[in-house]
Design a protein around this motif. Sequence first.
Motif, PDB file in Angstrom:
ATOM      1  N   GLU A  12       0.867  -1.177   0.000  1.00  0.00           N
ATOM      2  CA  GLU A  12       0.000   0.000   0.000  1.00  0.00           C
ATOM      3  C   GLU A  12       0.903   1.226   0.000  1.00  0.00           C
ATOM      4  OE1 GLU A  12      -2.697   2.250   3.254  1.00  0.00           O
ATOM      5  OE2 GLU A  12      -3.121   0.124   2.977  1.00  0.00           O
ATOM      6  N   MET A  13       0.685   2.119  -0.965  1.00  0.00           N
ATOM      7  CA  MET A  13       1.506   3.323  -1.087  1.00  0.00           C
ATOM      8  C   MET A  13       0.655   4.556  -0.755  1.00  0.00           C
ATOM      9  SD  MET A  13       4.277   1.942  -2.222  1.00  0.00           S
ATOM     10  CE  MET A  13       5.382   2.385  -3.501  1.00  0.00           C
ATOM     11  N   THR A  14       1.201   5.432   0.094  1.00  0.00           N
ATOM     12  CA  THR A  14       0.528   6.669   0.471  1.00  0.00           C
ATOM     13  C   THR A  14       1.507   7.818   0.277  1.00  0.00           C
ATOM     14  OG1 THR A  14      -0.705   5.451   2.155  1.00  0.00           O
ATOM     15  CG2 THR A  14      -0.720   7.862   2.301  1.00  0.00           C
ATOM     16  N   ARG A  15       1.109   8.773  -0.555  1.00  0.00           N
ATOM     17  CA  ARG A  15       1.991   9.909  -0.828  1.00  0.00           C
ATOM     18  C   ARG A  15       1.609  11.100   0.034  1.00  0.00           C
ATOM     19  NH1 ARG A  15       4.222  12.251  -6.499  1.00  0.00           N
ATOM     20  NH2 ARG A  15       5.363  13.967  -5.566  1.00  0.00           N
ATOM     21  N   SER A  23       3.609   0.483   2.810  1.00  0.00           N
ATOM     22  CA  SER A  23       3.313  -0.557   3.794  1.00  0.00           C
ATOM     23  C   SER A  23       3.320  -1.889   3.071  1.00  0.00           C
ATOM     24  CB  SER A  23       1.944  -0.317   4.433  1.00  0.00           C
ATOM     25  OG  SER A  23       1.938   0.896   5.140  1.00  0.00           O
ATOM     26  N   ALA A  24       3.940  -2.881   3.680  1.00  0.00           N
ATOM     27  CA  ALA A  24       3.970  -4.240   3.142  1.00  0.00           C
ATOM     28  C   ALA A  24       3.283  -5.147   4.154  1.00  0.00           C
ATOM     29  CB  ALA A  24       5.403  -4.702   2.900  1.00  0.00           C
ATOM     30  N   SER A  34       6.340  -0.856   7.501  1.00  0.00           N
ATOM     31  CA  SER A  34       6.297   0.272   6.572  1.00  0.00           C
ATOM     32  C   SER A  34       7.672   0.906   6.453  1.00  0.00           C
ATOM     33  CB  SER A  34       5.268   1.308   7.014  1.00  0.00           C
ATOM     34  OG  SER A  34       5.599   1.828   8.271  1.00  0.00           O
ATOM     35  N   ALA A  35       7.857   1.594   5.334  1.00  0.00           N
ATOM     36  CA  ALA A  35       9.097   2.315   5.067  1.00  0.00           C
ATOM     37  C   ALA A  35       8.734   3.624   4.384  1.00  0.00           C
ATOM     38  CB  ALA A  35      10.016   1.489   4.176  1.00  0.00           C
ATOM     39  N   MET A  36       9.525   4.654   4.625  1.00  0.00           N
ATOM     40  CA  MET A  36       9.281   5.947   3.983  1.00  0.00           C
ATOM     41  C   MET A  36      10.498   6.358   3.179  1.00  0.00           C
ATOM     42  SD  MET A  36       7.018   8.209   6.559  1.00  0.00           S
ATOM     43  CE  MET A  36       6.726   9.366   5.259  1.00  0.00           C
ATOM     44  N   GLY A  37      10.229   7.082   2.088  1.00  0.00           N
ATOM     45  CA  GLY A  37      11.311   7.531   1.241  1.00  0.00           C
ATOM     46  C   GLY A  37      10.809   8.513   0.201  1.00  0.00           C
ATOM     47  N   PRO A  38      11.649   8.855  -0.765  1.00  0.00           N
ATOM     48  CA  PRO A  38      11.264   9.815  -1.789  1.00  0.00           C
ATOM     49  C   PRO A  38      10.150   9.272  -2.683  1.00  0.00           C
ATOM     50  CG  PRO A  38      13.505   9.008  -2.157  1.00  0.00           C
ATOM     51  CD  PRO A  38      13.004   8.384  -0.905  1.00  0.00           C
ATOM     52  N   LYS A  52      12.394  -5.421   4.881  1.00  0.00           N
ATOM     53  CA  LYS A  52      12.030  -5.194   6.278  1.00  0.00           C
ATOM     54  C   LYS A  52      11.003  -6.237   6.735  1.00  0.00           C
ATOM     55  CE  LYS A  52      10.857  -1.208   9.118  1.00  0.00           C
ATOM     56  NZ  LYS A  52      10.493   0.210   9.089  1.00  0.00           N
ATOM     57  N   LEU A  53      10.061  -6.577   5.863  1.00  0.00           N
ATOM     58  CA  LEU A  53       9.059  -7.588   6.181  1.00  0.00           C
ATOM     59  C   LEU A  53       9.707  -8.955   6.370  1.00  0.00           C
ATOM     60  CD1 LEU A  53       6.087  -8.352   6.537  1.00  0.00           C
ATOM     61  CD2 LEU A  53       5.955  -8.675   4.059  1.00  0.00           C
ATOM     62  N   LYS A  54      10.661  -9.304   5.518  1.00  0.00           N
ATOM     63  CA  LYS A  54      11.354 -10.585   5.655  1.00  0.00           C
ATOM     64  C   LYS A  54      12.082 -10.666   6.990  1.00  0.00           C
ATOM     65  CE  LYS A  54      12.034 -11.478   0.743  1.00  0.00           C
ATOM     66  NZ  LYS A  54      13.013 -11.586  -0.344  1.00  0.00           N
ATOM     67  N   ARG A  55      12.738  -9.582   7.402  1.00  0.00           N
ATOM     68  CA  ARG A  55      13.430  -9.575   8.696  1.00  0.00           C
ATOM     69  C   ARG A  55      12.441  -9.735   9.849  1.00  0.00           C
ATOM     70  NH1 ARG A  55      16.275  -5.388   6.231  1.00  0.00           N
ATOM     71  NH2 ARG A  55      15.149  -3.865   7.430  1.00  0.00           N
ATOM     72  N   ALA A  56      11.295  -9.058   9.738  1.00  0.00           N
ATOM     73  CA  ALA A  56      10.281  -9.143  10.800  1.00  0.00           C
ATOM     74  C   ALA A  56       9.712 -10.560  10.892  1.00  0.00           C
ATOM     75  CB  ALA A  56       9.170  -8.131  10.527  1.00  0.00           C
ATOM     76  N   LEU A  57       9.537 -11.219   9.758  1.00  0.00           N
ATOM     77  CA  LEU A  57       9.017 -12.586   9.770  1.00  0.00           C
ATOM     78  C   LEU A  57      10.019 -13.555  10.394  1.00  0.00           C
ATOM     79  CD1 LEU A  57       7.259 -12.730   6.308  1.00  0.00           C
ATOM     80  CD2 LEU A  57       6.161 -12.957   8.544  1.00  0.00           C
TER      81      LEU A  57
END
Length: 60
Positions: A12-15, A23-24, A34-38, A52-57
């Motif tokens: 899910e992408m939110t600008r 968000s993954a 979730s991650a934020m960037g340009p 990040k999701l793979k690490r959390a799992l």
Amino acid sequence: MTAPDIGDVIFEMTRTGAYLKCSAIHVATGLEVSAMGPALQPEALKRVALAKLKRALERS
């Protein structure tokens, strides 16, 4: 999207201005990160969120 090692993932992408929040969500467990960037680099942000999701799992 289906990641070969973890299964189905929803993005899910939110600008907000010049920034994008990605968000993954892991479909099988409901785990979300979730991650934020340009805003100009959405595919790079998806890769970061997926990593990040793979690490959390691995931790759960």
